[in-house]
Motif scaffolding. Structure first.
Motif: not given
Length: 400
Positions: A147-157
């Protein structure tokens, strides 16, 4: 650990291997398309679908896929040359392609089962990545609950998978240690958080996990850790390759800016409040453009030389700390040359270049944003180099 060039008899194996020069030429042929879609990519805060289709069709999203899985297994030098060309058209698109190609070698550390899962979609299967450790992982039977949040995942979509840094719970009271886990994007929520000045089109949103099960075979050791001189674990040369895949779009932005400035000068525009009705007639403007051209070329040559050194290390053996630190210094220097070049280009084009409708300001914003990535921290890089120079064997950075 398997090689990028490994070739075995598996269902994904490619029948033909393109010459690496052809890959670079294909990247150059996409510049016009990427440039045409650059404004839309920025507005949508996501790479235009036509850009991704062009990259896939040209085979440029499988540069680091092992040949065993239908990939190219391209050299780091070729990865850089492709990134420079793509950055010339759209730095955001080039950045996402660089993420996909740059982080894929980490899958070489996966178990055979996880690697087969990863490439089930084919050679263009892509992973975004947030290497820094976040979230909470709880041991459960057969794996982890994440569980958690990871920011700035380029290209994730547009990725199929995510490689995330997590705190691996210790055993028998031992403290947690950093690890990397492979997670299907379908198991994660994409949270819209990417509202920035530059590199807007990279779609670097946040990823959220809510008690996601990660089986043990998708857990690997942390790749973000100091490289040992013995070459154990993830090779330092591949870390450098991953960084270069992000650096090339930054320097490529300077190449794109140079193209724009030349077009402005070729239009016959004069210099306001001067005797010059045509800027190109001014010797000082010629000198300024020449300086920008030289600085940009110097930046591109420098990162190419870093790529060559990394390729040589993959064949000849691990680099020393001093050698790795020197290559990091060269990467930082290339950014400084590119930024100096962009400054001169903005001088030449004047305040009109800061109009929302002018493409030069987008190249400038993308460059300035991408150049601040943690991989290119200029003062920590210099600190590491100084420590190595006086014989201190432990770098301050975890990236060296």
């Amino acid at each position: 650990m398997p090689s990028l060039q490994q070739s075995t008899d598996v269902s994904h194996a490619s029948d033909t291997v393109l010459p690496e020069a052809e890959l670079v030429a294909r990247a150059g042929a996409l510049v016009s398309l990427l440039r045409t879609n650059a404004e839309r990519t920025e507005r949508d805060r996501r790479v235009a679908p036509e850009n991704l289709e062009g990259l896939r069709g040209a085979g440029l999203l499988r540069l680091t896929t092992p040949s065993a899985y239908g990939g190219v297994g391209a050299s780091i030098r070729t990865q850089v040359e492709v990134g420079l060309a793509l950055g010339r058209g759209c730095p955001s698109t080039a950045w996402v392609a660089g993420i996909f190609n740059g982080v894929r070698p980490m899958t070489l550390m996966l178990s055979d089962a996880a690697r087969e899962e990863f490439y089930q979609e084919g050679p263009d299967s892509a992973a975004c990545s947030v290497a820094s450790v976040h979230g909470e992982a709880v041991r459960t039977e057969g794996g982890l609950r994440l569980s958690g949040t990871w920011a700035a995942a380029s290209g994730c979509e547009d990725a199929h998978w995510a490689l995330l840094g997590v705190p691996l719970p210790g055993i028998a009271g031992a403290p947690p240690s950093g690890a990397t886990v492979l997670v299907p994007l379908q198991d994660l929520e994409v949270k819209d958080t990417w509202h920035v000045a530059g590199m807007r089109g990279t779609g670097s949103q946040s990823l959220v996990a809510d008690a996601v099960l990660i089986p043990d075979h998708r857990v690997i050791g942390a790749a973000v850790a100091p490289s040992s001189g013995s070459g154990a674990g993830f090779p330092a040369a591949l870390k450098i390759g991953a960084a270069l895949n992000l650096l090339a779009p930054v320097v490529g932005a300077a190449l794109g800016g140079l193209d724009i400035a030349r077009e402005v000068l070729d239009s016959g525009k004069g210099i306001i409040a001067s005797v010059y009705q045509d800027t190109k007639a001014s010797p000082s403007a010629q000198m300024w453009l020449g300086e920008a051209d030289h600085l940009t070329s110097r930046a591109a040559r420098l990162i190419a030389s870093v790529a060559d050194a990394a390729d040589a290390s993959l064949v000849g053996g691990p680099m020393s700390l001093r050698e790795r630190s020197a290559l990091r210094m060269d990467m930082v220097a290339s950014i400084e040359y590119a930024r100096a070049a962009m400054s001169r280009l903005l001088d030449l084009t004047g305040s009109s270049a800061f109009s929302d409708a002018h493409p030069l300001q987008r190249y400038w914003r993308d460059m300035e944003t991408g150049a601040r990535h943690v991989q290119f921290n200029p003062f920590i890089t210099r600190e590491d180099y100084g420590r190595a120079a006086v014989g201190i064997g432990s770098p301050a950075s975890l990236l060296v």
